[in-house]
Write a protein that holds these residues in place. Structure first.
Motif, PDB file in Angstrom:
ATOM      1  N   ALA A 142       0.826  -1.212   0.000  1.00  0.00           N
ATOM      2  CA  ALA A 142       0.000   0.000   0.000  1.00  0.00           C
ATOM      3  C   ALA A 142       0.858   1.258   0.000  1.00  0.00           C
ATOM      4  O   ALA A 142       0.535   2.246  -0.680  1.00  0.00           O
ATOM      5  N   GLU A 143       1.955   1.238   0.742  1.00  0.00           N
ATOM      6  CA  GLU A 143       2.836   2.401   0.773  1.00  0.00           C
ATOM      7  C   GLU A 143       3.525   2.622  -0.572  1.00  0.00           C
ATOM      8  O   GLU A 143       3.774   3.761  -0.972  1.00  0.00           O
ATOM      9  N   ALA A 146       0.788   4.422  -2.397  1.00  0.00           N
ATOM     10  CA  ALA A 146       0.544   5.768  -1.872  1.00  0.00           C
ATOM     11  C   ALA A 146       1.686   6.713  -2.200  1.00  0.00           C
ATOM     12  O   ALA A 146       1.467   7.856  -2.646  1.00  0.00           O
ATOM     13  N   GLN A 147       2.920   6.261  -2.018  1.00  0.00           N
ATOM     14  CA  GLN A 147       4.060   7.144  -2.253  1.00  0.00           C
ATOM     15  C   GLN A 147       4.299   7.374  -3.749  1.00  0.00           C
ATOM     16  O   GLN A 147       4.802   8.427  -4.145  1.00  0.00           O
ATOM     17  N   THR A 148       3.935   6.410  -4.570  1.00  0.00           N
ATOM     18  CA  THR A 148       3.982   6.630  -6.020  1.00  0.00           C
ATOM     19  C   THR A 148       3.024   7.745  -6.407  1.00  0.00           C
ATOM     20  O   THR A 148       3.378   8.687  -7.130  1.00  0.00           O
ATOM     21  N   ALA A 149       1.793   7.658  -5.920  1.00  0.00           N
ATOM     22  CA  ALA A 149       0.790   8.673  -6.237  1.00  0.00           C
ATOM     23  C   ALA A 149       1.206  10.048  -5.715  1.00  0.00           C
ATOM     24  O   ALA A 149       1.022  11.065  -6.398  1.00  0.00           O
ATOM     25  N   THR A 210      -2.224  -9.015  -2.644  1.00  0.00           N
ATOM     26  CA  THR A 210      -0.878  -9.157  -2.087  1.00  0.00           C
ATOM     27  C   THR A 210      -0.584 -10.628  -1.798  1.00  0.00           C
ATOM     28  O   THR A 210      -1.498 -11.455  -1.713  1.00  0.00           O
ATOM     29  N   SER A 211       0.678 -10.916  -1.631  1.00  0.00           N
ATOM     30  CA  SER A 211       1.105 -12.302  -1.367  1.00  0.00           C
ATOM     31  C   SER A 211       1.014 -12.649   0.105  1.00  0.00           C
ATOM     32  O   SER A 211       1.605 -13.640   0.550  1.00  0.00           O
ATOM     33  N   GLY A 243       1.989  -2.467  -6.118  1.00  0.00           N
ATOM     34  CA  GLY A 243       1.566  -1.185  -5.588  1.00  0.00           C
ATOM     35  C   GLY A 243       1.902  -0.042  -6.522  1.00  0.00           C
ATOM     36  O   GLY A 243       1.116   0.907  -6.667  1.00  0.00           O
ATOM     37  N   TYR A 244       3.058  -0.113  -7.156  1.00  0.00           N
ATOM     38  CA  TYR A 244       3.452   0.948  -8.083  1.00  0.00           C
ATOM     39  C   TYR A 244       2.433   1.111  -9.205  1.00  0.00           C
ATOM     40  O   TYR A 244       1.996   2.230  -9.514  1.00  0.00           O
ATOM     41  N   GLY A 245       2.034   0.005  -9.827  1.00  0.00           N
ATOM     42  CA  GLY A 245       1.068   0.069 -10.917  1.00  0.00           C
ATOM     43  C   GLY A 245      -0.254   0.676 -10.479  1.00  0.00           C
ATOM     44  O   GLY A 245      -0.882   1.443 -11.216  1.00  0.00           O
TER      45      GLY A 245
END
Length: 262
Positions: A142-143, A146-149, A210-211, A243-245
């Motif tokens: 999730a981070e 979030a940090q990508t956005a 997630t895994s 998460g990045y995608g």
């Protein structure tokens, strides 16, 4: 396409002003660099990507040889003034910091970045994206989202540990989630969170399996299949742990909702 051709198409109605602006920006970028990419032998850095897509090239750090990674960060910083990388290790952080001491590393998400004027950029973030997790173990993915956005200019609200085993926790944040232009739902185990959120909001939901989970979760495959087969509408699914995608796509949606184009 020559400048004259572009102007004639605008005059005749065959091209909008926005389309003409994008064509001219692309040509200007090529004129400045001479090429669309920087040839490094082991890498071809896409210096034109931000002009085409609105997002600069991002570095996937995992697996890259040390010397290559350091050289890539140096070149991108030199050209762009900032660099954003995902899935970096502590060792890679130390290597890059040795030549670029301003680099920042987040040990939870594995993001390794250099950001121009971070306080100024934070003040200019637009819209709203809600990033939600089913459990605390899902937070690293999730981070990354979030940090990508945030790096790409979106305002993010984090709503963590609101999985379906205690549905009242999610319902307590319904207002925040419904106000968002886009919701990122990050969940392992059976991956039910995305379906529940999909039934509560009117805007798009990006589901991130997630895994996280025990044996039969099959390293995220169970959550992935649940999300793909959701009966709730408006849900798109990215790859396991991606998460990045999700952060990238959420930013695209958020920009459109705010009336911004690349």
């Amino acid at each position: 396409m020559e400048v004259k051709d572009i102007l004639e198409q605008v005059q005749s109605g065959g091209m909008t002003v926005d389309e003409a602006e994008r064509h001219l920006s692309q040509q200007a970028a090529r004129d400045r660099s001479g090429e669309y990419y920087d040839e490094m032998g082991f890498a071809k850095l896409d210096m034109h990507r931000e002009v085409r897509t609105g997002f600069p090239e991002v570095v996937y750090c995992a697996g890259k040889p040390d010397a290559y990674l350091v050289s890539i960060y140096q070149k991108l910083y030199e050209k762009n003034g900032g660099v954003f990388g995902t899935r970096a290790s502590e060792t890679q952080y130390e290597l890059v910091r040795g030549v670029l001491p301003q680099v920042q590393y987040d040990r939870v998400s594995g993001i390794l970045k250099i950001e121009e004027d971070p306080q100024g950029k934070a003040a200019q973030r637009i819209g709203k994206i809600a990033v939600c997790t089913a459990g605390t173990a899902d937070i690293p993915v999730a981070e990354e989202a979030a940090q990508t956005a945030e790096y790409f200019g979106s305002r993010v609200e984090r709503v963590y540990d609101v999985g379906v085993s205690g549905i009242y926790r999610l319902l307590a944040h319904t207002g925040t989630i419904q106000e968002a232009n886009c919701v990122v739902a990050v969940a392992g185990m059976e991956g039910a969170l995305a379906s529940v959120i999909g039934g509560l909001v009117s805007n798009p939901v990006i589901a991130v399996p997630t895994s996280v989970g025990y044996g039969a979760s099959m390293h995220g495959l169970s959550a992935l299949l649940t999300m793909i087969n959701s009966c709730a509408n408006g849900i798109a699914v990215v790859n396991i742990d991606n998460g990045y995608g999700a952060g990238y796509m959420a930013t695209q949606i958020n920009r459109l909702a705010q009336g911004q184009r690349a």
